[in-house]
Design a protein around this motif. Structure first.
Motif, mmCIF file in Angstrom:
data_model
loop_
_atom_site.group_PDB
_atom_site.id
_atom_site.type_symbol
_atom_site.label_atom_id
_atom_site.label_comp_id
_atom_site.label_asym_id
_atom_site.label_seq_id
_atom_site.Cartn_x
_atom_site.Cartn_y
_atom_site.Cartn_z
ATOM 1 N N LYS A 243 -2.452 -4.740 -4.962
ATOM 2 C CA LYS A 243 -2.196 -3.955 -6.169
ATOM 3 C C LYS A 243 -1.233 -4.649 -7.123
ATOM 4 O O LYS A 243 -1.138 -4.275 -8.296
ATOM 5 C CB LYS A 243 -1.676 -2.565 -5.802
ATOM 6 N N HIS A 244 -0.522 -5.677 -6.640
ATOM 7 C CA HIS A 244 0.380 -6.427 -7.505
ATOM 8 C C HIS A 244 -0.338 -7.500 -8.318
ATOM 9 O O HIS A 244 0.225 -8.037 -9.279
ATOM 10 C CB HIS A 244 1.493 -7.082 -6.687
ATOM 11 N N THR B 115 1.194 -10.799 -0.138
ATOM 12 C CA THR B 115 1.330 -10.127 -1.438
ATOM 13 C C THR B 115 0.400 -8.915 -1.506
ATOM 14 O O THR B 115 -0.793 -9.034 -1.229
ATOM 15 C CB THR B 115 0.973 -11.085 -2.587
#
Length: 209
Positions: free
Chosen positions: A142-143, A139
């Protein structure tokens, strides 16, 4: 990405206000870093993840010993036993309000950091991790992180003067957060930029034997 620079020290806050106060997506908090509403808090510790004194000890006590254990396991598994200056990692905290800790070593072991660019390297590592990195499951960081609280890098044990710390952090913020990085035109250009991070005048090292 929102950056909050947090410190109790008046001189550091003034230096940040002078160098970074007008930057887009950068805020300055005069107070405890633990009071900042953020997704991740930065630990500017050592390459081995020990949290024995200063801000690192406060962080360990605030989040609990599981953070230290997770960080050291990650350092051993992903970095062959050392998280070098200029690199950063992220771990879960299990904390309801600040779910992540970013470790960005400012020193290999406790060391005075005058005449180094370690503040720049560590700050650059934080921003690069959040902007371009990913967690172990793939992942993108920044998410999961939007706001980061960063303390005065190297101003404790490292004894980096406030204005030098602020300047080095400013350069890293400009280069990575604001995407203003430019590859050096030559080795001499790189040397001059390097020395300007911790001195007021650059040096021409090509003239030295």
């Amino acid at each position: 990405m929102q950056i909050v620079l947090a410190a109790l020290d008046d001189s550091l806050v003034r230096s940040w206000e002078s160098t970074c106060g007008s930057m887009e997506n950068v805020k300055i908090h005069h107070g405890s870093i633990f009071d900042v509403k953020c997704d991740a808090l930065v630990s500017p510790g050592n390459s081995f993840g020990f949290m024995d004194d200063g801000l690192d000890l406060e962080i360990s006590e605030y989040f609990g010993g599981q953070v230290l254990e997770r960080l050291q396991k990650l350092i051993q598994a992903r970095h062959h036993g050392e998280l070098l200056v200029g690199m950063a990692e992220i771990v879960d905290t299990d904390h309801a309000e600040i779910p992540y800790l970013i470790a960005a070593p400012i020193m290999r072991v406790p060391t005075v950091l005058r005449e180094t660019v370690n503040v720049y390297l560590a700050t650059r590592a934080i921003l690069t991790l959040v902007k371009f990195g990913s967690v172990p499951d793939g992942t993108p960081v920044k998410h999961i992180i939007e706001t980061i609280a960063i303390p005065g890098m190297g101003t404790g044990t490292g004894k980096v003067p406030a204005h030098i710390c602020a300047n080095q952090m400013k350069v890293a913020l400009e280069e990575i957060l604001l995407s203003k990085y430019e590859f050096p035109q030559s080795l001499l250009h790189a040397q001059r930029c390097h020395h300007l991070l911790y001195t007021e005048e650059s040096e021409d090292l090509h003239g030295a034997n």
